[in-house]
Design a protein around this motif. Structure first.
Motif, PDB file in Angstrom:
ATOM      1  N   UNK A  33     -10.110 -10.772   4.600  1.00 32.35           N
ATOM      2  CA  UNK A  33     -10.571 -11.974   3.901  1.00 32.35           C
ATOM      3  C   UNK A  33      -9.549 -12.500   2.908  1.00 32.35           C
ATOM      4  N   UNK A  34      -9.196 -11.713   1.907  1.00 27.00           N
ATOM      5  CA  UNK A  34      -8.271 -12.214   0.892  1.00 27.00           C
ATOM      6  C   UNK A  34      -6.792 -12.208   1.282  1.00 27.00           C
ATOM      7  N   UNK A  35      -6.413 -11.408   2.291  1.00 34.00           N
ATOM      8  CA  UNK A  35      -5.002 -11.295   2.663  1.00 34.00           C
ATOM      9  C   UNK A  35      -4.757 -11.856   4.065  1.00 34.00           C
ATOM     10  N   UNK A  36      -3.983 -12.911   4.172  1.00 36.45           N
ATOM     11  CA  UNK A  36      -3.711 -13.459   5.508  1.00 36.45           C
ATOM     12  C   UNK A  36      -2.668 -12.661   6.296  1.00 36.45           C
ATOM     13  N   UNK A  37      -1.967 -11.727   5.650  1.00 42.29           N
ATOM     14  CA  UNK A  37      -0.868 -11.020   6.297  1.00 42.29           C
ATOM     15  C   UNK A  37      -1.262  -9.722   6.981  1.00 42.29           C
ATOM     16  N   UNK A  38      -2.395  -9.169   6.654  1.00 37.52           N
ATOM     17  CA  UNK A  38      -2.831  -7.904   7.249  1.00 37.52           C
ATOM     18  C   UNK A  38      -4.349  -7.870   7.296  1.00 37.52           C
ATOM     19  N   UNK A  81       4.671   7.534  -3.342  1.00 36.16           N
ATOM     20  CA  UNK A  81       3.848   6.481  -2.761  1.00 36.16           C
ATOM     21  C   UNK A  81       4.620   5.951  -1.558  1.00 36.16           C
ATOM     22  N   UNK A  82       4.179   6.322  -0.376  1.00 32.36           N
ATOM     23  CA  UNK A  82       4.813   5.865   0.855  1.00 32.36           C
ATOM     24  C   UNK A  82       3.970   4.731   1.419  1.00 32.36           C
ATOM     25  N   UNK A  83       4.623   3.617   1.706  1.00 33.97           N
ATOM     26  CA  UNK A  83       3.960   2.461   2.299  1.00 33.97           C
ATOM     27  C   UNK A  83       4.495   2.282   3.714  1.00 33.97           C
ATOM     28  N   UNK A  84       3.579   2.181   4.671  1.00 29.65           N
ATOM     29  CA  UNK A  84       3.915   1.941   6.067  1.00 29.65           C
ATOM     30  C   UNK A  84       3.207   0.668   6.499  1.00 29.65           C
ATOM     31  N   UNK A  85       3.966  -0.353   6.850  1.00 30.33           N
ATOM     32  CA  UNK A  85       3.401  -1.642   7.249  1.00 30.33           C
ATOM     33  C   UNK A  85       3.480  -1.778   8.761  1.00 30.33           C
ATOM     34  N   UNK A  86       2.314  -1.801   9.405  1.00 27.82           N
ATOM     35  CA  UNK A  86       2.232  -1.961  10.858  1.00 27.82           C
ATOM     36  C   UNK A  86       1.712  -3.346  11.240  1.00 27.82           C
ATOM     37  N   UNK A  87       1.786  -4.301  10.337  1.00 24.12           N
ATOM     38  CA  UNK A  87       1.303  -5.647  10.617  1.00 24.12           C
ATOM     39  C   UNK A  87      -0.189  -5.754  10.392  1.00 24.12           C
ATOM     40  N   UNK A  88      -0.999  -5.343  11.363  1.00 26.21           N
ATOM     41  CA  UNK A  88      -2.457  -5.393  11.214  1.00 26.21           C
ATOM     42  C   UNK A  88      -2.978  -4.369  10.219  1.00 26.21           C
ATOM     43  N   UNK A  89      -2.199  -3.325   9.987  1.00 29.26           N
ATOM     44  CA  UNK A  89      -2.589  -2.228   9.102  1.00 29.26           C
ATOM     45  C   UNK A  89      -1.447  -1.898   8.157  1.00 29.26           C
ATOM     46  N   UNK A  90      -1.778  -1.738   6.886  1.00 25.71           N
ATOM     47  CA  UNK A  90      -0.814  -1.245   5.899  1.00 25.71           C
ATOM     48  C   UNK A  90      -1.364   0.078   5.374  1.00 25.71           C
ATOM     49  N   UNK A  91      -0.559   1.121   5.497  1.00 20.05           N
ATOM     50  CA  UNK A  91      -0.950   2.465   5.081  1.00 20.05           C
ATOM     51  C   UNK A  91      -0.273   2.780   3.747  1.00 20.05           C
ATOM     52  N   UNK A  92      -1.071   3.283   2.806  1.00 22.01           N
ATOM     53  CA  UNK A  92      -0.570   3.727   1.497  1.00 22.01           C
ATOM     54  C   UNK A  92      -0.870   5.217   1.388  1.00 22.01           C
ATOM     55  N   UNK A  93       0.169   6.042   1.328  1.00 20.27           N
ATOM     56  CA  UNK A  93      -0.013   7.480   1.130  1.00 20.27           C
ATOM     57  C   UNK A  93       0.529   7.801  -0.256  1.00 20.27           C
ATOM     58  N   UNK A  94      -0.361   8.255  -1.117  1.00 20.19           N
ATOM     59  CA  UNK A  94      -0.033   8.494  -2.522  1.00 20.19           C
ATOM     60  C   UNK A  94      -0.008   9.971  -2.864  1.00 20.19           C
ATOM     61  N   UNK A  95       0.797  10.310  -3.849  1.00 21.65           N
ATOM     62  CA  UNK A  95       0.637  11.559  -4.584  1.00 21.65           C
ATOM     63  C   UNK A  95      -0.641  11.370  -5.395  1.00 21.65           C
ATOM     64  N   UNK A  96      -1.417  12.441  -5.576  1.00 25.84           N
ATOM     65  CA  UNK A  96      -2.692  12.327  -6.300  1.00 25.84           C
ATOM     66  C   UNK A  96      -2.577  11.569  -7.620  1.00 25.84           C
ATOM     67  N   UNK A  97      -1.570  11.906  -8.420  1.00 27.58           N
ATOM     68  CA  UNK A  97      -1.411  11.282  -9.742  1.00 27.58           C
ATOM     69  C   UNK A  97      -1.154   9.783  -9.633  1.00 27.58           C
ATOM     70  N   UNK A  98      -0.321   9.384  -8.684  1.00 33.32           N
ATOM     71  CA  UNK A  98      -0.007   7.966  -8.511  1.00 33.32           C
ATOM     72  C   UNK A  98      -1.213   7.195  -7.980  1.00 33.32           C
TER      73      UNK A  98
END
Length: 122
Positions: A33-38, A81-98
């Motif tokens: 809804x709010x993001x046209x890119x993913x 904080x690792x960000x993986x952008x697959x277009x339709x999906x954006x994955x955020x893998x964080x360290x617990x603290x972050x």
């Protein structure tokens, strides 16, 4: 607008891969809804830098097997904080603290959660 069928498929593949690498607090959000890119975000936490990188690698490998190609990768050198952008999906893998510090769930709290079929730890 709702997340596409392809985005939902990628979310479930990524969530399963994250769970296989012992990710904590796996959450998926429909941000179409709010993001046209993913269409969707997947958030997951690792207990340390090594775990964060293993989770990100496992997700990327699983999605590559499914024919998804990453458009962008960030954060691999630090493992916080690792960000993986697959277009339709954006994955955020964080360290617990972050994950606690950036609190993306709070920032996107108006977006509906996507139900996951993995044994997620809350």
């Amino acid at each position: 607008m709702a997340a596409s069928a392809r985005a939902l498929e990628l979310v479930h593949l990524a969530a399963t891969a994250a769970d296989d690498k012992q990710a904590d607090d796996i959450v998926a959000l429909d941000v179409s809804g709010p993001l046209p890119l993913t269409d969707a975000f997947l958030l997951a936490s690792g207990r340390n830098e090594r775990n964060v990188l293993a989770i990100a690698d496992g997700i990327e490998e699983r999605l590559l097997e499914a024919g998804a190609k990453p458009l962008r990768r960030e954060g691999r050198t630090e493992g916080r904080w690792v960000l993986l952008d697959f277009g339709d999906l954006v994955v955020h893998v964080f360290h617990d603290e972050d994950r606690q510090y950036y609190s993306l769930e709070r920032l996107w709290s108006d977006c509906p959660a996507i139900p996951l079929q993995v044994a997620v730890e809350q």
